[in-house]
Design a protein around this motif. Structure first.
Motif, PDB file in Angstrom:
ATOM      1  N   VAL A 112      43.471  38.550  37.211  1.00 35.68           N
ATOM      2  CA  VAL A 112      42.847  37.907  38.387  1.00 35.68           C
ATOM      3  C   VAL A 112      42.643  36.418  38.076  1.00 35.68           C
ATOM      4  N   ALA A 113      42.129  36.120  36.885  1.00 37.01           N
ATOM      5  CA  ALA A 113      41.906  34.714  36.494  1.00 37.01           C
ATOM      6  C   ALA A 113      43.236  33.955  36.431  1.00 37.01           C
ATOM      7  N   LEU A 114      44.272  34.630  35.925  1.00 38.10           N
ATOM      8  CA  LEU A 114      45.595  33.979  35.810  1.00 38.10           C
ATOM      9  C   LEU A 114      46.180  33.644  37.180  1.00 38.10           C
ATOM     10  N   HIS A 115      45.871  34.479  38.167  1.00 36.29           N
ATOM     11  CA  HIS A 115      46.429  34.262  39.505  1.00 36.29           C
ATOM     12  C   HIS A 115      45.489  33.457  40.399  1.00 36.29           C
ATOM     13  N   GLY A 175      35.275  33.795  38.980  1.00 36.56           N
ATOM     14  CA  GLY A 175      34.924  35.010  39.729  1.00 36.56           C
ATOM     15  C   GLY A 175      35.724  36.249  39.348  1.00 36.56           C
ATOM     16  N   ALA A 176      36.517  36.167  38.264  1.00 36.40           N
ATOM     17  CA  ALA A 176      37.435  37.270  37.946  1.00 36.40           C
ATOM     18  C   ALA A 176      36.699  38.577  37.653  1.00 36.40           C
ATOM     19  N   LEU A 236      38.731  33.454  26.714  1.00 36.59           N
ATOM     20  CA  LEU A 236      37.648  34.379  27.102  1.00 36.59           C
ATOM     21  C   LEU A 236      36.607  33.659  27.943  1.00 36.59           C
ATOM     22  N   GLU A 237      36.312  32.429  27.544  1.00 36.18           N
ATOM     23  CA  GLU A 237      35.318  31.640  28.290  1.00 36.18           C
ATOM     24  C   GLU A 237      35.804  31.425  29.734  1.00 36.18           C
ATOM     25  N   MET A 238      37.096  31.140  29.867  1.00 35.51           N
ATOM     26  CA  MET A 238      37.641  30.896  31.206  1.00 35.51           C
ATOM     27  C   MET A 238      37.574  32.159  32.061  1.00 35.51           C
ATOM     28  N   ARG A 269      42.872  28.012  41.742  1.00 36.14           N
ATOM     29  CA  ARG A 269      42.214  26.808  41.230  1.00 36.14           C
ATOM     30  C   ARG A 269      42.417  26.646  39.724  1.00 36.14           C
ATOM     31  N   ARG A 270      42.108  27.723  38.969  1.00 32.18           N
ATOM     32  CA  ARG A 270      42.079  27.549  37.509  1.00 32.18           C
ATOM     33  C   ARG A 270      43.139  28.346  36.769  1.00 32.18           C
ATOM     34  N   GLY A 271      43.964  29.070  37.545  1.00 31.04           N
ATOM     35  CA  GLY A 271      44.966  29.932  36.911  1.00 31.04           C
ATOM     36  C   GLY A 271      45.948  29.158  36.045  1.00 31.04           C
ATOM     37  N   ALA A 272      46.328  27.953  36.517  1.00 31.50           N
ATOM     38  CA  ALA A 272      47.359  27.175  35.806  1.00 31.50           C
ATOM     39  C   ALA A 272      46.888  26.839  34.385  1.00 31.50           C
ATOM     40  N   GLU A 273      45.604  26.506  34.266  1.00 33.24           N
ATOM     41  CA  GLU A 273      45.057  26.128  32.949  1.00 33.24           C
ATOM     42  C   GLU A 273      45.108  27.326  31.988  1.00 33.24           C
TER      43      GLU A 273
END
Ligand code: GRG
Length: 334
Positions: free
Chosen positions: A251-254, A287-288, A280-282, A257-261
């Motif tokens: 979910v975080a990867l997709h 909201g993942a 892990l922090e990211m 806003r922040r997935g690219a990082e």
């Protein structure tokens, strides 16, 4: 160790709790017998994880499902042993695949002995489970053989996806449906079959087990990111370190806003050290986790809807408690 599951279940009344505890004792005795060999060394290797503990979650589901038919049928104990022996065999092989050092708080079989012992003991256990299944009839043999094939299929898919940030959420959900939910669904189905429940109830038990199994794995995935080392008995973030990108990570990867990082961070392969800490922090800070908890809630609600359709009695009560317990343990709403 079974007590932890009973606590999670909050068994509906003391008499039922005593009955289940007594049948679980029968399962323990039969398990110990099932993994014996003429060779002391083979018995030692095959008993190692049996004696190391484990929640006996799958036997518990077989026995509880039996309350939707005749809960005193002795085939329920043998069925429980067969599913737990299959589960154990997958753990022996899984620890070789992951090069795991520990299992159930002890050195894994591959580190206590070596990969050859772990692989062959896993094979020995699969064969023992097949022998028990054959005593229970062709339908059980077929169910368990099909389930083992699905488990392997899921594990192969996970291996293919490992370390690939481009893995889709759908692909991941299919992996866990196979590698985890399938055996949990088979445990519930087997409980219905071994207690002569009606065919409608057996189908509903299978669906219930799938929903519960999905919630079980997804809540495990969340806890790998949110719990302490003491709670997990392993280092938090182990999945990410091994390149297993679970739902919160995907979910975080997709995330637009922040997935690219995060993708950039994981582009160099599964992270370790500083890179792992940052990844892990990211995952923890956006909201993942909330979206992953919502997915747990969805499966928990489906499980509760299905359990609510069962006849009033110990199985329905315990299944409803169990679904709530899986939601609560990872902070999801039930
Ligand atoms: C069939 C040859 C063959 C191999 C199997 C290795 C493999 C293929 C599949 C692995 C499947 C696997 C390990 C899935 C994870 C299942 C899972 C959630 C395990 C943890 O279950 P718990 O929490 O463990 O019930 P305890 O220790 O309590 O029993």
């Amino acid at each position: 160790m079974t007590r932890a599951v009973l606590q999670g279940l909050a068994a509906p009344d003391a008499a039922v709790e005593r009955e289940i505890a007594s049948r679980l004792n029968d399962v323990e005795a039969a398990l110990e017998k099932a993994v014996r060999s003429d060779s002391d060394f083979v018995t030692e290797a095959a008993s190692y994880l049996v004696n190391a503990g484990g929640k006996r979650f799958r036997p518990m589901l077989v026995l509880l499902s039996g309350y939707l038919g005749d809960p005193t049928d002795p085939r329920l104990v043998q069925g429980s042993v067969a599913v737990e022996v299959i589960h154990l065999a997958t753990l022996y092989h899984d620890d070789v695949i992951d090069e795991a050092e520990f299992r159930r708080g002890l050195p894994s079989v591959n580190s206590r002995w070596d990969n050859t012992v772990a692989i062959l003991t896993g094979d020995f256990l699969f064969a023992k489970a097949s022998e028990i299944a054959s005593d229970l009839g062709t339908d059980v043999t077929k169910l368990l053989a099909r389930t083992i094939a699905i488990l392997c299929d899921g594990q192969i898919r996970e291996t293919e996806a490992a370390g690939r940030p481009e893995t889709t959420v759908d692909a991941y959900m299919e992996i866990i449906r196979r590698k985890t939910a399938a055996l949990i669904a088979a445990s519930c189905r087997l409980g219905g079959m071994m207690s002569d429940a009606s065919s409608e109830v057996i189908e509903a038990l299978d669906d219930f087990g799938t929903a519960l199994g999905m919630a079980f794995q997804l809540s495990d995935d969340i806890m790998d990111l949110t719990s302490s080392e003491a709670e997990l008995k392993k280092i938090p973030g182990q999945d990410v370190k091994e390149g297993v990108y679970t739902l919160p990570v995907l979910v975080a990867l997709h995330d637009p806003r922040r997935g690219a990082e995060l993708r950039e961070l994981l582009a160099g392969g599964p992270p370790d050290g500083e890179r792992l800490a940052r990844a892990l922090e990211m995952v923890r800070s956006d909201g993942a986790l909330g979206l992953a908890r919502a997915e747990v809630s969805r499966h928990v609600r489906r499980a509760k809807d299905l359990a609510g359709g069962f006849a009033d009695g110990p199985a329905r009560e315990a299944f409803l408690h169990l679904a709530d317990f899986l939601a609560a343990r990872c902070g999801a709403l039930a």
